[in-house]
Scaffold this motif. Structure first.
Motif, PDB file in Angstrom:
ATOM      1  N   GLN A   2       0.821  -1.201   0.000  1.00 60.61           N
ATOM      2  CA  GLN A   2       0.000   0.000   0.000  1.00 60.61           C
ATOM      3  C   GLN A   2       0.855   1.251   0.000  1.00 60.61           C
ATOM      4  O   GLN A   2       1.956   1.274   0.507  1.00 60.61           O
ATOM      5  N   LEU A   3       0.296   2.258  -0.597  1.00 64.48           N
ATOM      6  CA  LEU A   3       0.818   3.618  -0.555  1.00 64.48           C
ATOM      7  C   LEU A   3      -0.390   4.488  -0.269  1.00 64.48           C
ATOM      8  O   LEU A   3      -1.502   4.148  -0.640  1.00 64.48           O
ATOM      9  N   GLY A   4      -0.182   5.610   0.367  1.00 60.69           N
ATOM     10  CA  GLY A   4      -1.349   6.446   0.568  1.00 60.69           C
ATOM     11  C   GLY A   4      -1.197   7.508   1.614  1.00 60.69           C
ATOM     12  O   GLY A   4      -0.255   8.283   1.596  1.00 60.69           O
ATOM     13  N   ILE A  31      -2.200  -3.446 -12.132  1.00 57.68           N
ATOM     14  CA  ILE A  31      -1.879  -2.732 -10.888  1.00 57.68           C
ATOM     15  C   ILE A  31      -3.015  -1.751 -10.631  1.00 57.68           C
ATOM     16  O   ILE A  31      -3.355  -0.954 -11.500  1.00 57.68           O
ATOM     17  N   ILE A  32      -3.581  -1.837  -9.438  1.00 55.00           N
ATOM     18  CA  ILE A  32      -4.698  -0.961  -9.089  1.00 55.00           C
ATOM     19  C   ILE A  32      -4.318  -0.144  -7.867  1.00 55.00           C
ATOM     20  O   ILE A  32      -3.923  -0.693  -6.833  1.00 55.00           O
ATOM     21  N   PHE A  33      -4.433   1.163  -8.008  1.00 57.35           N
ATOM     22  CA  PHE A  33      -4.236   2.074  -6.897  1.00 57.35           C
ATOM     23  C   PHE A  33      -5.586   2.679  -6.527  1.00 57.35           C
ATOM     24  O   PHE A  33      -6.435   2.867  -7.393  1.00 57.35           O
ATOM     25  N   VAL A  34      -5.772   2.993  -5.265  1.00 54.00           N
ATOM     26  CA  VAL A  34      -6.958   3.709  -4.799  1.00 54.00           C
ATOM     27  C   VAL A  34      -6.497   5.113  -4.450  1.00 54.00           C
ATOM     28  O   VAL A  34      -5.570   5.288  -3.648  1.00 54.00           O
ATOM     29  N   ASN A  35      -7.140   6.116  -5.069  1.00 55.19           N
ATOM     30  CA  ASN A  35      -6.717   7.480  -4.742  1.00 55.19           C
ATOM     31  C   ASN A  35      -7.254   7.883  -3.371  1.00 55.19           C
ATOM     32  O   ASN A  35      -7.980   7.129  -2.727  1.00 55.19           O
ATOM     33  N   MET A  36      -6.877   9.054  -2.912  1.00 57.14           N
ATOM     34  CA  MET A  36      -7.175   9.483  -1.549  1.00 57.14           C
ATOM     35  C   MET A  36      -8.182  10.618  -1.516  1.00 57.14           C
ATOM     36  O   MET A  36      -8.218  11.447  -2.417  1.00 57.14           O
ATOM     37  N   SER A  37      -8.952  10.630  -0.475  1.00 60.34           N
ATOM     38  CA  SER A  37      -9.919  11.695  -0.279  1.00 60.34           C
ATOM     39  C   SER A  37      -9.190  13.009  -0.007  1.00 60.34           C
ATOM     40  O   SER A  37      -8.259  13.061   0.796  1.00 60.34           O
TER      41      SER A  37
END
Length: 76
Positions: A2-4, A31-37
């Protein structure tokens, strides 16, 4: 992996590239990243999200799940 939220937005691009390199070396095809609020204002997550968007635009193996939009409504 994870990164975030705990990562420094100023170092985020290098960290994302490291992650992509490591996963590519392992023959990961998607590769799937979830962006941040960006509702939180403690750090500039818009900068990190921009890195993710640019990365996805440059690499067809990368997808972004848009948590920022999903969590942006007032009732979220």
């Amino acid at each position: 992996m994870q990164l975030g939220y705990n990562d420094d937005p100023n170092a985020y691009q290098a960290e994302v590239q490291q992650m992509i390199s490591a996963l590519t070396a392992k023959a990961v095809q998607r590769i799937i990243f979830v962006n941040m609020s960006t509702r939180a204002t403690a750090k500039n997550y818009a900068k990190s999200n921009a890195v993710l968007l640019a990365t996805a635009a440059a690499n067809p193996a990368v997808s972004i799940f848009d948590w920022n939009t999903a969590s942006s409504a007032a009732n979220q």
